[in-house]
Design an enzyme around this catalytic site. Structure first.
Site, PDB file in Angstrom:
ATOM      1  N   THR A 128     125.670  -4.939  87.472  1.00  0.00           N
ATOM      2  CA  THR A 128     126.826  -4.606  88.272  1.00  0.00           C
ATOM      3  C   THR A 128     127.540  -5.985  88.579  1.00  0.00           C
ATOM      4  O   THR A 128     128.466  -6.073  88.856  1.00  0.00           O
ATOM      5  CB  THR A 128     126.476  -3.934  89.610  1.00  0.00           C
ATOM      6  OG1 THR A 128     125.209  -4.392  89.849  1.00  0.00           O
ATOM      7  CG2 THR A 128     126.353  -2.353  89.122  1.00  0.00           C
TER       8      THR A 128
ATOM      9  N   LYS B  98     121.415 -13.661  89.323  1.00  0.00           N
ATOM     10  CA  LYS B  98     120.638 -12.178  89.069  1.00  0.00           C
ATOM     11  C   LYS B  98     119.449 -12.570  89.299  1.00  0.00           C
ATOM     12  O   LYS B  98     119.095 -13.706  89.205  1.00  0.00           O
ATOM     13  CB  LYS B  98     121.175 -11.753  87.984  1.00  0.00           C
ATOM     14  CG  LYS B  98     121.130 -12.582  86.687  1.00  0.00           C
ATOM     15  CD  LYS B  98     121.287 -11.952  85.275  1.00  0.00           C
ATOM     16  CE  LYS B  98     122.951 -11.978  85.111  1.00  0.00           C
ATOM     17  NZ  LYS B  98     123.350 -10.623  84.997  1.00  0.00           N
ATOM     18  N   ARG B  99     118.568 -11.560  89.416  1.00  0.00           N
ATOM     19  CA  ARG B  99     117.267 -11.807  89.342  1.00  0.00           C
ATOM     20  C   ARG B  99     116.803 -12.644  88.127  1.00  0.00           C
ATOM     21  O   ARG B  99     117.413 -12.384  87.008  1.00  0.00           O
ATOM     22  CB  ARG B  99     116.527 -10.537  89.143  1.00  0.00           C
ATOM     23  CG  ARG B  99     116.213  -9.808  90.604  1.00  0.00           C
ATOM     24  CD  ARG B  99     115.550 -10.707  91.715  1.00  0.00           C
ATOM     25  NE  ARG B  99     114.120 -10.586  91.370  1.00  0.00           N
ATOM     26  CZ  ARG B  99     113.413  -9.769  92.346  1.00  0.00           C
ATOM     27  NH1 ARG B  99     113.865  -9.460  93.286  1.00  0.00           N
ATOM     28  NH2 ARG B  99     112.220  -9.767  92.392  1.00  0.00           N
TER      29      ARG B  99
ATOM     30  N   LYS C 250     131.547  -7.486  89.213  1.00  0.00           N
ATOM     31  CA  LYS C 250     131.944  -7.989  90.444  1.00  0.00           C
ATOM     32  C   LYS C 250     132.521  -9.377  89.963  1.00  0.00           C
ATOM     33  O   LYS C 250     133.649  -9.788  90.470  1.00  0.00           O
ATOM     34  CB  LYS C 250     130.838  -8.465  91.472  1.00  0.00           C
ATOM     35  CG  LYS C 250     130.247  -7.305  91.861  1.00  0.00           C
ATOM     36  CD  LYS C 250     128.933  -7.748  92.633  1.00  0.00           C
ATOM     37  CE  LYS C 250     127.926  -6.288  92.921  1.00  0.00           C
ATOM     38  NZ  LYS C 250     126.719  -6.512  92.996  1.00  0.00           N
TER      39      LYS C 250
ATOM     40  N   LYS D 279     117.003 -11.209  80.945  1.00  0.00           N
ATOM     41  CA  LYS D 279     118.459 -11.683  81.397  1.00  0.00           C
ATOM     42  C   LYS D 279     118.598 -13.159  80.712  1.00  0.00           C
ATOM     43  O   LYS D 279     119.516 -13.425  80.917  1.00  0.00           O
ATOM     44  CB  LYS D 279     118.168 -11.626  82.973  1.00  0.00           C
ATOM     45  CG  LYS D 279     118.197 -10.134  83.609  1.00  0.00           C
ATOM     46  CD  LYS D 279     118.371 -10.369  85.020  1.00  0.00           C
ATOM     47  CE  LYS D 279     117.818  -8.897  85.838  1.00  0.00           C
ATOM     48  NZ  LYS D 279     119.022  -7.918  85.681  1.00  0.00           N
TER      49      LYS D 279
ATOM     50  N   HIS E 219     117.340   4.084  85.864  1.00  0.00           N
ATOM     51  CA  HIS E 219     117.871   2.694  85.886  1.00  0.00           C
ATOM     52  C   HIS E 219     117.202   1.551  84.959  1.00  0.00           C
ATOM     53  O   HIS E 219     117.618   0.447  84.857  1.00  0.00           O
ATOM     54  CB  HIS E 219     117.680   1.826  87.395  1.00  0.00           C
ATOM     55  CG  HIS E 219     118.575   2.789  88.294  1.00  0.00           C
ATOM     56  ND1 HIS E 219     119.724   2.436  88.561  1.00  0.00           N
ATOM     57  CD2 HIS E 219     118.229   3.818  88.944  1.00  0.00           C
ATOM     58  CE1 HIS E 219     120.484   3.317  89.437  1.00  0.00           C
ATOM     59  NE2 HIS E 219     119.447   4.187  89.827  1.00  0.00           N
TER      60      HIS E 219
END
Ligand code: NBG
Length: 833
Positions: free
Chosen positions: A674, A566-567, A678, A572, A374
């Site tokens: 992911t 998100k985290r 969504k 990110k 992952h």
């Protein structure tokens, strides 16, 4: 097969009737009166929740018994999904939907019932956070899909007492609070004390010779055992026909206190061991990378895989005692390397407990395990210090050495004496005190298939992360792009949109998400478009009131909602988003240039407690929000909100309300993502980089319906290779970048705090900027402005949004799970009809 199961196996359909409705009502009353011990009119919301959950659980359990009987009857192969994380979210509403009991519950009348609105009761349900982020939520989506498809798939994990911390903000800083789940008392779990397993730890290995075979035998002795108690959590598939379960293990010490110590007055000593044992399942490690090196973490991993492997073998032995048949009955999917000790544990069980030869055991083991990778982040690849591992698991270290010895012989036969390649593939690395065991290498060597989670990621896995392994075993590698369950992420989270869709194309999309394609016909149908946008508007209003409640900030639901949830992580790039906000703010106050449309930026996400830079990003976002939200010059054109405590139930509110989904990771870093799926499923348009599953989403929804920007992975890699990225030059050359950056080197956003609080971010970005924020910032700003302009054309925007919904079908976790089923597990759904 047990006689009691024969009949059940044939009757698993779930068709609700009036009798079921009456039963539901009676059960709820029963639990209130005789379990909670009150009259209906006296109960609290929490008690109502408990009574309803227990009543609904009855239906789930009935279906579960039938499902298991069916699996047994057909001798089906079982899939065991091993994961240290599961972000299952709240259960009641989801299970009501999946069992088809939702309307029934709303229609029954219980005398004295104190509430009008079921939502209030649903809202009191605890949202168990037994995971950190995408990896844990993916596991939950896959459990839902396996059950919905009728695939005999069972999750195994740890029954943490404390899940992920609760996030609060104090003066803009993230503060972590302990969050006790009390799962053992959840109405959705039930203990299986009869399936208790013993887990030996520490001690030493004695080698003797088997008098009959003359072979060496290894006895692991003088251990300090702990015990694993399974708690089963029914996983209700859509339609209620199949109900699988998630088995979570709680650690328990010896209930027999050492009577000798006790008698000598050593009461505390006697209890100490017991308490220590029980800490094993106490708390989830709150990092989304790794917590390598921590002895407790290693113990957790071994504890749970040993529980799982023993349980799996026990079940197999009910079917057969021919161990060669194991791969016909069992496949174990490793969700990242955290459960990789399952491989040496299987070897230990087969050889030391069940007397198999090494060769037999290895042949069996390597036909059972498959491994999903992952992440490519080097710091997230797990390694364990060999000494520490050997102290806790002396027999397993021996087995790992032997696996490596044999594997390296094979590697040498392929690579000759190429010491670089040999060193890269070795499971064991280094010498003496510093020797480490590489869990990714162990997972690859011990598995028959290895997959990445999006096309780009799977390619990079082969070409960049482990090319030497790919050279050895090209056929072991494949891609399975992640997916999300449409049940939770549309049917349940966005009921209005779900109803609108169903009223136009029927309800089959809930299990065949590709059918959403039929919505393309409605993308310019005026009444559909109007309804679609009205629903988005109502979802935004709902979110706005939640924001007001949890932050006190008023946001304008007519503004465009730009969401990044998100985290919090440097790769990110929430940092890039907030810099872009600052840029817009400066344009208003300095140049009188206003955005094309009023905007609300909404952030949500937790930072690992020890990740200081990420925590500074949170602080920066909160401070920028504070300044902008209180500046009357901005005239309600921009608002910034950080909604605290991101979790599944909050995601269910945020995602349906988004107009724009921000997915701006540095290319090559987000394995898949992911959240991106969504948001698109709920009609948000993505502003994203060429990374992870973004690439495939863009392919699916069409270039015109996706706002792409930023450097590509190859460009980044080549800049690194040639050392040609100089963020300071960008700072000097771009007025836009410079002006934004200078605010970080000033007190503009830290007046209430000590001076130059954000200078460290300023310096990091200028000097290093490993994640290339500055390189992509200007292009990000341009694409944001393009999207905002498009948003003003409501019709055009709606069309793009509808096309996103219509074309996102392939990102259903049903598709992902079927990919696993066909390409890796070799199982088919076991359905009753
Ligand atoms: C995460 C990746 C995401 C991916 C999820 C699920 C880990 C180690 N990895 O990009 O960062 O979507 O896994 O595959 O949590």
């Amino acid at each position: 097969m047990k006689i009691c199961e024969e009949k059940m196996a044939k009757h698993s359909s779930m068709i609700l009737n009036e009798i079921d409705k009456a039963r539901l009502k009676l059960s709820i009353e029963h639990y209130i009166n005789y379990f909670i011990g009150k009259r209906v009119c006296e109960i609290t919301k929490e008690e109502a929740l408990k009574a309803i959950s227990l009543a609904v659980r009855e239906f789930a359990m009935d279906q579960m018994y039938k499902t298991i009987a069916r699996y047994n009857h057909s001798n089906a192969k079982r899939i065991y999904y091993l994961s240290v994380e599961y972000l299952i979210g709240r259960s009641l509403e989801n299970n009501l939907h999946n069992l088809g009991l939702f309307d029934a519950l709303n229609s029954i009348k219980i005398e004295g019932w104190p509430w009008k609105n079921m939502e209030e009761i649903f809202d009191t349900e605890y949202d168990p956070a037994l995971g950190n982020g995408g990896l844990g939520r993916l596991a939950a989506c896959y459990l839902d899909s396996m059950a919905s498809l009728g695939i005999p798939g069972f999750g195994y994990g740890i029954n943490y007492e404390y899940g992920l911390f609760k996030q609060k903000f104090e003066n803009g800083y993230q503060i972590e609070h302990a969050d006790s789940w009390d799962g053992e008392n959840s109405p959705w779990q039930f203990a299986r004390y009869d399936r208790k397993v013993t887990i030996p730890l520490y001690g030493e290995v004695e080698t003797t010779i088997n008098k009959v075979t003359g072979e060496p035998m290894f006895i692991w002795k003088n251990t300090r055992p702990i015990y694993g108690i399974p708690f089963d959590f029914p996983i209700v598939g859509y339609g209620g026909k199949s109900v699988n379960y998630l088995r979570l293990f709680s650690a328990e010490g010896d209930e027999q206190l050492d009577i000798n110590i006790f008698n000598k007055g050593g009461y505390i000593d006697a209890l100490r061991d017991k308490i220590e044992s029980e800490t094993v399942s106490k708390v989830l490690y709150p990092s989304d990378a790794v917590e390598s090196g921590k002895e407790l973490r290693l113990k957790q991993q071994y504890f749970f895989v040993s529980c799982a492997v023993q349980d799996i073998i026990r079940r197999f032995l009910e079917k057969s005692n021919d161990f060669h048949k194991m791969p016909e009955y069992i496949c174990i999917q490793l969700n990242d390397t955290h459960p990789a000790l399952g491989i040496p544990e299987m070897m230990h069980q087969l050889i030391d407990v069940y007397g198999q030869s090494w060769d037999n055991a290895w042949e069996i083991t390597t036909q059972i395990f498959a491994y999903t990778n992952h992440t490519l982040l080097p710091e997230a690849l797990e390694t364990w210090n060999a000494n520490m591992l050997g102290k806790m698991l002396p027999r397993h270290l021996q087995i790992i050495y032997e696996i490596n010895r044999r594997f390296m012989e094979f590697a040498r036969s392929k690579f000759g004496e190429n010491s670089y390649k040999l060193e890269r593939v070795s499971i064991v690395h280094g010498e003496g005190e510093n020797q480490i065991i590489r869990m990714a290498n162990l997972s690859i060597v011990g598995s028959f298939k290895i997959n990445g989670v999006a096309k780009l990621h799977s390619e990079l896995l082969k070409t960049r992360l482990v090319p030497e392994f790919y050279e050895l075993w090209p056929n072991k590698f494949l891609n399975v792009t992640n997916g999300i369950t449409p049940r939770r992420w549309l049917y349940h989270a966005n009921t209005e949109l779900s109803d609108l869709i169903t009223s136009h194309i029927g309800e089959s999309w809930i299990t065949k998400l590709d059918l959403l394609q039929e919505l393309e016909d409605f993308a310019d149908n005026a009444s559909f478009v109007k309804e679609f946008m009205a629903i988005k508007q109502r979802n935004k209003e709902k979110l706005a009131s939640k924001i007001l409640k949890s932050t006190g900030i008023v946001v304008n639901p007519k503004s465009i909602f730009i969401i990044q949830a998100k985290r919090i992580h440097e790769y990110k790039r929430q940092l890039m988003t907030i810099l872009q906000v600052i840029g817009d703010y400066l344009a208003i106050i300095n140049d009188n240039i206003y955005p094309a449309t009023p905007k609300t930026y909404i952030f949500a996400g937790k930072a690992a407690p020890s990740y200081n830079f990420a925590k500074m990003i949170i602080k920066l976002i909160n401070n920028v929000a504070d300044v902008i939200n209180h500046d009357s010059r901005v005239n309600d054109m921009i608002k910034v909100v950080f909604v605290p405590d991101y979790k599944v139930s909050l995601a269910e509110l945020l995602i349906p309300a988004a107009d724009i989904s921000i997915q701006n990771s540095t290319a090559g870093f987000e394995a898949s993502g992911t959240g991106n799926m969504k948001f698109a499923l709920n009609g948000a348009l993505t502003v994203g980089t060429y990374d992870g599953a973004n690439i495939e989403i863009r392919e699916a929804v069409g270039e015109d319906n996706f706002y792409l920007f930023g450097l590509k992975d190859e460009e980044i890699v080549s800049m690194r290779r040639t050392n040609s990225y100089h963020p300071h030059d960008i700072y000097e050359q771009s007025e836009y970048v410079k002006r934004i950056m200078n605010t970080l080197n000033s007190n503009m956003f830290c007046e209430k705090d000590y001076v130059l609080l954000f200078k460290m971010i300023f310096e990091e970005l200028q000097a290093r900027d490993y994640f290339m924020v500055l390189a992509d910032l200007e292009e990000f700003n341009e694409i944001m402005h393009e999207a905002e302009k498009d948003y003003r054309n409501k019709k055009k925007w709606a069309q793009k949004a509808i096309l996103n919904v219509a074309r996102i079908g392939r990102f259903s976790s049903d598709r992902s799970v079927m990919d696993y089923a066909k390409k890796i597990w070799h199982v088919k759904p076991v359905n009753s009809d």
